[in-house]
Motif scaffolding. Structure first.
Motif, short mmCIF file in Angstrom:
data_model
loop_
_atom_site.label_atom_id
_atom_site.label_comp_id
_atom_site.label_asym_id
_atom_site.label_seq_id
_atom_site.Cartn_x
_atom_site.Cartn_y
_atom_site.Cartn_z
N VAL A 110 2.65 1.59 -3.26
CA VAL A 110 1.91 1.62 -4.80
C VAL A 110 1.44 3.57 -4.43
CG1 VAL A 110 -0.14 1.58 -5.71
CG2 VAL A 110 1.09 -0.42 -5.54
N SER A 111 0.88 4.28 -3.37
CA SER A 111 0.47 5.05 -3.00
C SER A 111 2.03 6.58 -2.90
CB SER A 111 0.27 5.36 -1.25
OG SER A 111 1.03 5.13 -0.67
N SER A 112 2.88 6.21 -2.58
CA SER A 112 4.59 6.62 -2.84
C SER A 112 4.98 6.96 -4.38
CB SER A 112 5.26 6.35 -2.22
OG SER A 112 5.44 5.74 -1.02
N LEU A 113 5.34 5.91 -4.94
CA LEU A 113 5.04 5.88 -6.21
C LEU A 113 4.35 7.12 -7.04
CD1 LEU A 113 6.16 2.34 -7.76
CD2 LEU A 113 7.11 4.38 -8.06
N LEU A 114 2.48 6.38 -7.18
CA LEU A 114 1.80 7.26 -7.78
C LEU A 114 1.96 8.99 -7.29
CD1 LEU A 114 -1.68 5.55 -6.79
CD2 LEU A 114 -0.16 5.37 -9.19
N PHE A 115 2.31 9.04 -5.69
CA PHE A 115 2.56 10.74 -5.91
C PHE A 115 3.98 11.27 -6.24
CE2 PHE A 115 5.46 13.49 -3.40
CZ PHE A 115 4.57 13.96 -2.47
N THR A 116 4.58 10.32 -6.48
CA THR A 116 5.94 10.51 -7.23
C THR A 116 5.51 10.77 -8.75
OG1 THR A 116 7.49 9.16 -5.98
CG2 THR A 116 8.38 9.11 -8.40
N TRP A 144 4.81 1.63 10.61
CA TRP A 144 3.89 1.46 9.88
C TRP A 144 4.05 -0.12 9.46
CZ3 TRP A 144 -0.17 3.63 6.94
CH2 TRP A 144 -0.27 2.67 5.90
N PRO A 145 3.22 -0.38 10.46
CA PRO A 145 3.07 -2.60 10.12
C PRO A 145 3.75 -3.11 9.13
CG PRO A 145 0.85 -1.62 9.95
CD PRO A 145 1.92 -0.85 9.98
N GLY A 146 5.60 -2.32 8.70
CA GLY A 146 5.37 -3.19 6.81
C GLY A 146 6.56 -3.96 7.18
N LEU A 147 6.91 -4.26 6.79
CA LEU A 147 8.01 -4.72 5.73
C LEU A 147 9.43 -4.58 6.76
CD1 LEU A 147 8.24 -6.93 2.65
CD2 LEU A 147 8.21 -8.20 4.63
N GLY A 148 9.22 -3.41 6.13
CA GLY A 148 10.79 -2.52 6.59
C GLY A 148 10.97 -2.25 8.40
N LYS A 149 10.11 -2.10 9.14
CA LYS A 149 9.91 -1.99 10.03
C LYS A 149 9.71 -2.97 11.60
CE LYS A 149 6.67 -0.94 14.16
NZ LYS A 149 6.12 -2.58 14.56
N ILE A 191 -1.14 7.41 6.36
CA ILE A 191 -1.10 6.92 4.94
C ILE A 191 -0.58 8.32 4.47
CG2 ILE A 191 -2.34 6.86 2.78
CD1 ILE A 191 -0.63 4.04 1.74
N ILE A 192 -0.62 9.38 4.65
CA ILE A 192 -0.29 10.28 3.68
C ILE A 192 0.95 10.90 4.07
CG2 ILE A 192 -1.09 12.82 3.67
CD1 ILE A 192 -3.33 12.00 4.47
N MET A 193 1.60 11.23 5.33
CA MET A 193 2.98 12.23 5.42
C MET A 193 3.62 10.36 5.37
SD MET A 193 3.04 13.96 9.28
CE MET A 193 1.99 12.73 10.08
N PRO A 194 3.47 9.38 5.65
CA PRO A 194 5.00 8.43 5.15
C PRO A 194 5.09 8.30 3.25
CG PRO A 194 3.48 6.85 6.67
CD PRO A 194 2.76 8.53 6.85
N THR A 195 3.83 8.24 2.88
CA THR A 195 4.01 8.34 1.45
C THR A 195 4.45 9.80 0.67
OG1 THR A 195 1.17 7.52 1.46
CG2 THR A 195 2.27 8.84 -0.49
N GLU A 206 0.99 -0.92 0.36
CA GLU A 206 0.36 0.33 -0.05
C GLU A 206 0.69 0.90 0.04
OE1 GLU A 206 -2.20 -0.48 3.50
OE2 GLU A 206 -3.96 -1.88 2.42
N LEU A 207 1.84 1.34 0.96
CA LEU A 207 3.30 2.46 1.28
C LEU A 207 3.56 2.15 -0.43
CD1 LEU A 207 3.55 5.09 2.39
CD2 LEU A 207 5.39 3.09 3.70
#
Length: 313
Positions: free
Chosen positions: A106-112, A258-263, A176-180, A103-104
């Protein structure tokens, strides 16, 4: 196409095996004892007899190659073992963290892409003019700002001062806004420079001069012909970025909880959860090779010359 994909997949098998072997070897050479870590995680006093007994039950006393092949066979069946700390299946733990990371990503790539493509084109079209200078200066400044610093600034402004966005977690859609923005802004600044360079390169080619001489509108040339040919560069950027994002962005995910793979990877490193780390490394390797394969397939559709050269090879 099917023949090409099969060939690529066969070529990727040795790469994945090599990565899995190296990751297992590094964990095996670690000075910490997984059996001791498991017993300490459960609390209480740990005796050497308990450690030896657990090592025997886990197969940690077996030779290295036997341990590796047992683990590899399990991986091929979707069983990455159980976490040394939580005793939960590693595959299940990774799957629970994959969706938030996707989710993070995809949202980051779309923003970019929404920001970088128009600004990159504008910077190229307005080369050496005020708009170009402003965009280039801002992109250099944005690239120089560390991600963790930008994340802290966003939290201070939007969470502490304005109180309009949550500072952490994924319970609310707005989380998700600020991490994006944190991830997307850094990528946007890099994308702008790459897209600008690709557009400028295309604008100097003979087909653009010919199109202008025939009276075709500049917007049609730029947004139909030039942008299409520049998509190879953009596709490469997307493939590399998406592969990195799918591996998890450790600092940003940790800051925003954010409960993702990085964390998850940071927690596994901190707790020395070796099986979880091995599963995480395998996931990153698979993600990268799959994204690279998809990118190559997209190349074949964008530029027929690549398809012809690959078929000849």
């Amino acid at each position: 196409m099917g023949k090409y994909i099969k060939k690529r997949l066969l070529n990727l098998i040795p790469i994945l095996l090599g990565i899995s072997f190296l990751s297992f070897l590094l964990m095996y050479l670690s000075p910490s004892d997984p059996a001791e870590l498991m017993l300490k995680a459960s609390g209480g006093v740990v005796t050497q007899q308990e450690v030896n007994s657990l090592r025997e039950s886990l197969g940690l006393n077996e030779p290295f190659l036997k341990q590796y092949f047992n683990w590899l066979i399990g991986c091929l069946h979707g069983d990455f073992g159980n976490s040394y700390i939580t005793n939960k299946p590693v595959a299940e733990t990774l799957l629970n963290a994959v969706l938030p990371t996707v989710e993070l990503a995809v949202s980051s790539l779309l923003f970019t892409l929404i920001i970088s493509i128009p600004l990159g084109i504008l910077s190229a079209v307005k080369r050496n003019k005020i708009a170009d200078y402003i965009i280039r200066i801002l992109s250099f400044i944005g690239s120089a700002v560390p991600g963790f610093f930008l994340a802290l600034i966003l939290i201070y402004i939007f969470s502490i001062k304005l109180k309009i966005l949550p500072a952490y977690g994924d319970k609310q859609a707005s989380s998700i806004i600020m991490p994006t923005i944190t991830l997307g802004l850094g990528m946007t600044c890099k994308y702008i420079r790459q897209i600008r360079a690709a557009i400028l390169e295309e604008l100097e080619k003979p087909y653009v001069i010919g199109a202008r001489s025939r009276g075709i509108k500049e917007n049609t040339i730029v947004y139909v012909n030039v942008l299409k040919n520049a998509m190879l560069t953009i596709s490469t950027l997307i493939g590399l970025s998406f592969g990195s994002l799918l591996g998890g962005t450790c600092i940003v995910e940790t800051i925003f909880m954010w409960p993702g793979l990085g964390k998850l990877s940071i927690e596994a490193i901190t707790k020395r959860d070796y099986l979880l780390l091995q599963g995480y490394v395998v996931w990153i390797a698979v993600a990268f090779v799959v994204i690279n394969l998809i990118t190559d397939i997209v190349y074949r559709f964008i530029d027929p010359r690549i398809k012809s050269s690959q078929e000849e090879g």
